[in-house]
Design a protein around this motif. Structure first.
Motif, short mmCIF file in Angstrom:
data_model
loop_
_atom_site.label_atom_id
_atom_site.label_comp_id
_atom_site.label_asym_id
_atom_site.label_seq_id
_atom_site.Cartn_x
_atom_site.Cartn_y
_atom_site.Cartn_z
N TYR A 84 0.90 -1.22 -0.05
CA TYR A 84 -0.11 0.08 -0.09
C TYR A 84 0.89 1.34 -0.01
CZ TYR A 84 -3.75 3.27 1.05
OH TYR A 84 -4.81 4.29 0.93
N LEU A 85 1.71 1.39 0.94
CA LEU A 85 2.49 2.45 1.22
C LEU A 85 3.84 2.92 0.43
CD1 LEU A 85 2.39 2.46 5.10
CD2 LEU A 85 1.04 3.89 3.56
N VAL A 86 4.65 1.93 -0.16
CA VAL A 86 5.76 2.24 -0.98
C VAL A 86 5.52 2.87 -1.94
CG1 VAL A 86 7.70 0.83 -2.12
CG2 VAL A 86 7.17 0.29 0.16
N PRO A 87 4.61 2.79 -2.99
CA PRO A 87 4.42 3.35 -4.14
C PRO A 87 4.08 4.98 -3.87
CG PRO A 87 3.61 1.04 -4.40
CD PRO A 87 3.68 1.45 -3.00
N LEU A 88 3.36 5.35 -2.73
CA LEU A 88 2.87 6.17 -2.16
C LEU A 88 4.00 7.19 -2.04
CD1 LEU A 88 -0.59 5.48 -0.83
CD2 LEU A 88 -0.22 7.15 -2.71
N GLN A 89 5.00 6.43 -1.05
CA GLN A 89 6.10 7.21 -0.47
C GLN A 89 7.19 7.55 -1.34
OE1 GLN A 89 7.38 5.05 3.19
NE2 GLN A 89 6.00 6.36 4.34
N ILE A 90 7.29 6.62 -2.65
CA ILE A 90 8.26 7.07 -3.44
C ILE A 90 7.76 7.86 -4.65
CG2 ILE A 90 9.50 5.06 -2.74
CD1 ILE A 90 8.60 3.62 -5.30
N GLY A 91 6.58 8.23 -4.61
CA GLY A 91 5.92 9.11 -5.59
C GLY A 91 5.61 8.31 -7.05
N ALA A 92 5.20 7.11 -6.67
CA ALA A 92 4.81 5.93 -7.98
C ALA A 92 3.50 6.07 -8.46
CB ALA A 92 5.44 4.72 -7.85
N PRO A 93 2.99 6.05 -9.50
CA PRO A 93 1.68 6.10 -9.75
C PRO A 93 1.19 4.57 -9.56
CG PRO A 93 2.53 6.14 -11.74
CD PRO A 93 3.79 6.22 -10.65
N ALA A 94 1.85 3.66 -9.33
CA ALA A 94 1.35 2.36 -9.20
C ALA A 94 2.56 1.29 -8.82
CB ALA A 94 0.59 1.77 -10.67
N LEU A 95 2.07 0.01 -8.62
CA LEU A 95 2.98 -0.84 -8.27
C LEU A 95 3.58 -1.47 -9.68
CD1 LEU A 95 3.95 -2.29 -5.38
CD2 LEU A 95 2.28 -4.06 -6.08
N ALA A 96 4.99 -1.96 -9.33
CA ALA A 96 5.98 -2.42 -10.64
C ALA A 96 5.27 -3.74 -11.22
CB ALA A 96 7.14 -2.70 -10.18
N LEU A 149 3.67 16.84 -7.17
CA LEU A 149 4.54 16.48 -6.18
C LEU A 149 5.60 17.82 -5.71
CD1 LEU A 149 5.61 12.81 -6.62
CD2 LEU A 149 4.04 13.74 -5.07
N PRO A 150 5.82 17.96 -4.59
CA PRO A 150 6.70 18.89 -4.13
C PRO A 150 8.02 18.36 -4.46
CG PRO A 150 5.93 17.69 -2.13
CD PRO A 150 5.25 17.34 -3.23
#
Length: 561
Positions: A100-112, A532-533
């Motif tokens: 759930y969190l890793v794509p959000l925390q790294i600024g990715a739109p989706a999982l690989a 994103l900032p």
């Protein structure tokens, strides 16, 4: 990117397929957030079921010579309780948080690799059902402990389909975990947004990198051990030689010790995130903590033999040395947490209470782990209730408190509203009382010689009072979990009816990128109208607020002149 809704589902503006709505949309989703929630939700359901098994065992042990459970049923319950908490609850919950969190925390739109990740989830869920299905067989569920040493676990001493279902279920659950761990690691390596270098990853992402490396490196050893065990159940001559009996233990514990850190790192990192946010400070010792996680993961592959001191088949000096060496990275992580809160402006909200309680409670588990990593102490307490207490201070007093800190902290990100604060505080205090009342007496029981995995004990052993205290503590734990379930379901019901108060996109004034998008996040995480900032450190939102504060201060000084 934007997300368009329709009566039949959702389509992203890149031209992706329309996702089905309703339950079919959930079970076939490629949205990492839904896959993560499915994994977390399934692990919580398994936790409730397996927690009931623990209550039944404590009821049996409340008084000496109790006959509430039969010895065979007791053996089934402690086996599935231990197996379930490790294979079905703590490890998958940690991986679900990462999904759930890793794509959000790294600024990715989706999982690989979302489709493979969904497959991993279903394999894991099916594995859990297969393990539990053993209770429906004539001989009952598997009853040889979560590590299932031969010859006790072979077909002669553990006959019946329940043991075979256990082997198949664990194999499936662990295979699903490997798939999910690979997906999270690949996402970190390949999907980071502009400016998100490895040394700007949030602490939680670093914990998932270390955890997934151990999942990929150590978990296949358990699959090999299960194949060996299945072969031994088919052909009893496999374990006729002591070579393969001890060999099984070596293979199993090569998995069995790294999995402890897979069940620790993500919860430690969740606590680290909470401590930083609710102290109003940047996490202290970031680079040292990231390095210590990797060092911990590497050392975890070298300490498995300390589980085998009593066999006489392990190199005691070597495994004792590597076990004690774990104090170095562990100390770095603890100093990082303490350095973060010292001098901070602490806000004692529910996530922070769980995070603060994690520190001393897990310390007890960690220090007693070093004790049992010393052969002379291990010979005295091995297979006693001292080991039960140590394990539960690691995985319950420690990791479970990190789990609940994570739930209360990220719940508004997932749902857009907060869990009820007063009920959360009641949950916290009941859990603190119950945890320590349940497990502290077990250290004394183990020191006095009470063996683990026994269904009863004699009145003249002197174990009665301490077991009574532990069982009273278990009742507090049951009450705490009931309060949590009421809080969770009640809040979700208000959300579904549109009566929940919105929390805002960043109610905690958090530091990482998942809080830069609406709550709950849209299908592709970051809408085009909310760029994103800039990512200049591991705390980009804190950087942004500090820049804005400096600019406002400079503007004020300019106007004064």
């Amino acid at each position: 990117m934007t997300v368009a809704s329709s009566a039949t589902g959702q389509r992203d503006d890149a031209g992706g397929r329309v996702a089905p709505s309703g339950w079919l949309g959930w079970v076939s989703t490629t949205d990492h957030k839904r896959i993560g929630l499915l994994t977390v939700g399934t692990s919580l359901l398994y936790m409730l079921v397996i927690g009931v098994f623990a209550l039944l065992m404590r009821a049996q042990l409340t008084q000496p010579q109790e006959h509430f459970l039969s010895p065979h049923l007791y053996d089934q319950l402690f086996t599935i309780h231990g197996s379930g908490m490790i294979y079905l609850v703590m490890t998958p919950f940690a991986l679900g948080m990462g999904i759930y969190l890793v794509p959000l925390q790294i600024g990715a739109p989706a999982l690989a690799i979302p489709r493979l990740t969904l497959l991993g989830y279903w394999i894991y869920a099916l594995g859990g059902l297969t393990m539990l299905a053993g209770f429906a067989t004539p001989e009952g569920a598997h009853a040889s402990g979560w590590f299932s040493y031969p010859p006790l676990a072979d077909s002669q001493y553990s006959p019946g389909a329940g043991s075979d279902l256990w082997i198949a279920g664990v194999f499936l659950a662990v295979t699903g975990s490997i798939v999910m761990g690979w997906a999270v690691l690949w996402t970190v390596l390949r999907r980071r947004t502009r400016g998100m270098t490895m040394l700007r990853l949030p602490v939680f992402c670093w914990s998932m990198v270390a955890s997934c490396l151990m999942v990929i490196g150590a978990f296949p050893a358990l699959l090999a051990a299960l194949v060996l065990l299945a072969a031994g159940r088919t052909d009893p001559s496999v374990f006729a030689s002591n070579t393969w009996t001890i060999g099984y233990q070596h293979i199993f514990w090569f998995y069995g010790h790294p999995v402890v850190y897979v069940m620790f790192f993500p919860y430690l990192a969740a606590v680290a995130e909470v401590l930083a946010v609710f102290s109003g400070r940047r996490f202290f010792g970031y680079k040292g903590t990231a390095l210590s996680l990797l060092l911990f993961a590497a050392l975890s592959m070298s300490v498995w033999g300390h589980h085998m001191f009593a066999t006489g088949q392990a190199a005691n000096d070597y495994y004792s040395l590597t076990s004690i060496a774990l104090l170095v990275p562990a100390g770095i992580e603890y100093f990082g947490m303490l350095g973060t809160i010292l001098g901070g402006r602490l806000r004692l909200r529910t996530p922070m209470l769980f995070a603060l309680a994690f520190i001393p409670q897990f310390l007890i588990g960690g220090l007693t782990g070093i004790m049992v990593g010393t052969p002379v102490i291990d010979y005295h307490v091995t297979d006693s209730y001292f080991i039960v207490a140590h394990l539960h201070y690691v995985l319950f007093a420690g990791s479970a408190f990190g789990l609940f800190a994570a739930v209360y902290y990220w719940f508004p990100k997932v749902t857009g509203t907060l869990l009820e604060e007063r009920t959360g505080r009641l949950h916290f205090w009941l859990l603190v009382i119950g945890t320590n009342l349940t497990f502290l007496p077990m250290f004394a029981l183990g020191y006095l010689g009470m063996p683990r995995r026994v269904a009863t004990y004699a009145s003249f052993d002197g174990f009665g009072l301490l077991n009574l205290l532990s069982s009273i503590g278990a009742a507090f734990l049951a009450a705490a979990m009931l309060v949590f379930v009421v809080n969770l379901l009640g809040t979700l019901r208000r959300v579904s009816r549109g009566r929940a108060a919105p929390a805002g996109d960043n109610p905690w004034q958090a530091h990482t990128l998942e809080w830069a998008t609406p709550s709950p996040p849209p299908r592709l995480n970051f809408p085009a109208d909310r760029p994103l900032p800039p990512v200049t450190s591991f705390a980009p939102l804190l950087d942004l607020r500090e820049r804005e504060a400096r600019q406002a201060s400079a503007a004020t000084r300019g106007s004064d002149t």
